[in-house]
Design a protein around this motif. Structure first.
Motif, short mmCIF file in Angstrom:
data_model
loop_
_atom_site.label_atom_id
_atom_site.label_comp_id
_atom_site.label_asym_id
_atom_site.label_seq_id
_atom_site.Cartn_x
_atom_site.Cartn_y
_atom_site.Cartn_z
N GLU A 75 24.29 16.64 5.88
CA GLU A 75 23.61 17.88 6.23
C GLU A 75 22.85 18.46 5.04
O GLU A 75 23.24 18.28 3.89
N GLY A 76 21.75 19.15 5.35
CA GLY A 76 20.99 19.84 4.32
C GLY A 76 19.62 19.25 4.10
O GLY A 76 19.24 18.26 4.72
N PRO A 77 18.82 19.87 3.21
CA PRO A 77 17.45 19.42 2.97
C PRO A 77 17.39 18.17 2.09
O PRO A 77 18.25 17.97 1.22
N PHE A 78 16.37 17.34 2.31
CA PHE A 78 16.16 16.13 1.54
C PHE A 78 14.69 16.05 1.14
O PHE A 78 13.81 16.48 1.87
N THR A 79 14.44 15.47 -0.03
CA THR A 79 13.08 15.33 -0.53
C THR A 79 12.90 13.94 -1.12
O THR A 79 13.78 13.43 -1.83
N GLY A 80 11.77 13.34 -0.83
CA GLY A 80 11.42 12.05 -1.40
C GLY A 80 9.94 12.01 -1.74
O GLY A 80 9.18 12.91 -1.36
N VAL A 81 9.52 11.01 -2.46
CA VAL A 81 8.11 10.84 -2.83
C VAL A 81 7.70 9.42 -2.54
O VAL A 81 8.40 8.46 -2.91
N VAL A 82 6.57 9.26 -1.85
CA VAL A 82 6.00 7.93 -1.62
C VAL A 82 4.62 7.89 -2.24
O VAL A 82 3.93 8.90 -2.36
N ALA A 97 0.82 -1.21 0.00
CA ALA A 97 0.00 0.00 0.00
C ALA A 97 0.86 1.27 0.00
O ALA A 97 0.40 2.31 -0.44
N TRP A 98 2.09 1.19 0.53
CA TRP A 98 3.00 2.34 0.53
C TRP A 98 4.25 1.92 -0.24
O TRP A 98 4.83 0.87 -0.02
N ARG A 99 4.69 2.79 -1.13
CA ARG A 99 5.86 2.46 -1.93
C ARG A 99 6.65 3.72 -2.21
O ARG A 99 6.08 4.77 -2.53
N GLU A 100 7.97 3.64 -2.09
CA GLU A 100 8.82 4.77 -2.42
C GLU A 100 8.91 4.94 -3.94
O GLU A 100 9.19 3.99 -4.66
N ILE A 101 8.65 6.16 -4.38
CA ILE A 101 8.76 6.45 -5.80
C ILE A 101 10.12 7.05 -6.12
O ILE A 101 10.75 6.72 -7.12
N SER A 102 10.57 7.95 -5.26
CA SER A 102 11.89 8.55 -5.44
C SER A 102 12.48 8.91 -4.09
O SER A 102 11.76 9.33 -3.20
N ASP A 103 13.77 8.71 -3.97
CA ASP A 103 14.51 9.06 -2.75
C ASP A 103 15.99 9.09 -3.11
O ASP A 103 16.74 8.17 -2.77
N PRO A 104 16.43 10.13 -3.81
CA PRO A 104 17.81 10.17 -4.33
C PRO A 104 18.87 10.02 -3.25
O PRO A 104 19.95 9.50 -3.53
N SER A 105 18.60 10.49 -2.06
CA SER A 105 19.61 10.46 -1.01
C SER A 105 19.47 9.28 -0.07
O SER A 105 20.23 9.15 0.89
N ASN A 106 18.48 8.43 -0.33
CA ASN A 106 18.23 7.27 0.53
C ASN A 106 18.05 7.67 1.98
O ASN A 106 18.58 7.06 2.90
N ALA A 107 17.30 8.75 2.18
CA ALA A 107 17.11 9.29 3.53
C ALA A 107 15.82 8.81 4.18
O ALA A 107 15.66 8.92 5.39
N PHE A 108 14.87 8.29 3.39
CA PHE A 108 13.57 7.90 3.91
C PHE A 108 13.36 6.40 3.73
O PHE A 108 13.82 5.81 2.75
N SER A 109 12.67 5.80 4.67
CA SER A 109 12.36 4.38 4.56
C SER A 109 11.01 4.11 5.20
O SER A 109 10.68 4.67 6.25
#
Length: 297
Positions: A114-121, A75-87
């Protein structure tokens, strides 16, 4: 013709996955120390179906007993996470096993630097293959919503004394400092100063000045001092990841100022004698020798 009125009740014994509508599509994590993590529970959400929507699980595992139907797909899936910061640490496979069962999912933010990170689930609000409505009709469409998740990785700031004091006078000086790197989150900055060097022990300093939250850049403040003294100062910055001192302690000496004196009117004036005097208003910081010069002109 004759018309017959009758009530018809449609019932479904399939388990339902009730998800709560959330109007937002961006989730922000609190600033997190690099090397640590923050976990956010996103609850039970249904952006695709609207408020109060009831959806039914599709993967029927036992056709003879629909109550055992399960929501078995991711039901939840990572679409993008370039920095591998979210799981996704829970809720990646939701199972609806009773009518009122709410399902929850949690995502963890572990910043690698350090710095901002962005991901999409992507949150599937129905089975990614097929789903049922309350009337038992099966649809092959996919109902989902993409969510943007953001976070800030934070390290301790880097600060300096910015070259030391300027505008050094006998009774004042301007003490300077700088935030060289905020570590990802602007720090609270303090300047410790006094007649002895407290080093990196805040309790060993006799004075401090709080500059508040500062971004990258220089700052300064003028302090009232005493003449001919050796002063020390050092800058300290701190954010949620920790604190750092300037690499060394700055030092400077206030100069000596000229003494300030004033005449006192003569008293006890006689034919051949008079009492003359003066007043030392300020010594300038050193022992002061006083002379009275007098004459007829």
């Amino acid at each position: 013709g004759a018309y017959v009125n009758d009530d018809m009740t449609l019932q479904s014994t399939m388990p339902r996955l009730a998800l709560v509508y959330d109007p937002d599509s961006i989730f922000e994590f609190t600033p997190t120390k690099v090397g640590g993590f923050t976990t956010t529970n996103f609850g039970a959400r249904n952006q695709g179906g609207g408020p109060g929507t009831v959806l039914y699980g599709a993967n029927v595992t036992n056709a003879a007993s629909l109550t055992n139907a399960a929501w078995g797909c991711t039901a939840w899936r990572e679409i993008s996470d370039p920095s591998n910061a979210f799981s996704i640490i829970s809720g990646s496979s939701l199972a609806a096993t009773n009518e009122m069962g709410f399902q929850y999912a949690a995502i963890r933010f572990t910043p690698p630097s350090e710095g901002p990170f962005t991901g999409v689930v992507r949150i599937a609000t129905t089975d990614p293959v097929s789903h049922y409505t309350g009337g038992g009709t099966m649809y092959s469409s996919v109902v989902y919503e993409d969510y943007t998740i953001t976070g800030i990785g934070v390290g301790p700031p880097t600060v300096s004394n910015d070259g030391g004091a300027t505008n050094i006078l006998a009774r004042s000086a301007t003490l300077r400092g700088a935030v060289l790197n905020n570590g990802g989150l602007n720090p609270t900055v303090k300047m410790y100063w006094g007649l002895s060097n407290g080093g990196t022990n805040a309790a060993a300093w006799t004075n401090f000045y709080n500059f508040g939250i500062r971004g990258v850049g220089v700052f300064s403040n003028s302090f009232t001092l005493k003449p001919k003294r050796t002063y020390y100062y050092r800058v300290y910055g701190e954010n949620v990841a920790g604190g750092r001192w300037a690499s060394s302690t700055a030092t400077f000496i206030t100069p000596t100022t000229s003494p300030i004196v004033a005449n006192v009117s003569a008293s006890n004036v006689g034919v051949t004698v008079a009492m003359m005097g003066g007043n030392v208003i300020c010594t300038g910081g050193l022992p002061t020798t006083v002379r009275i010069y007098w004459g007829q002109t």
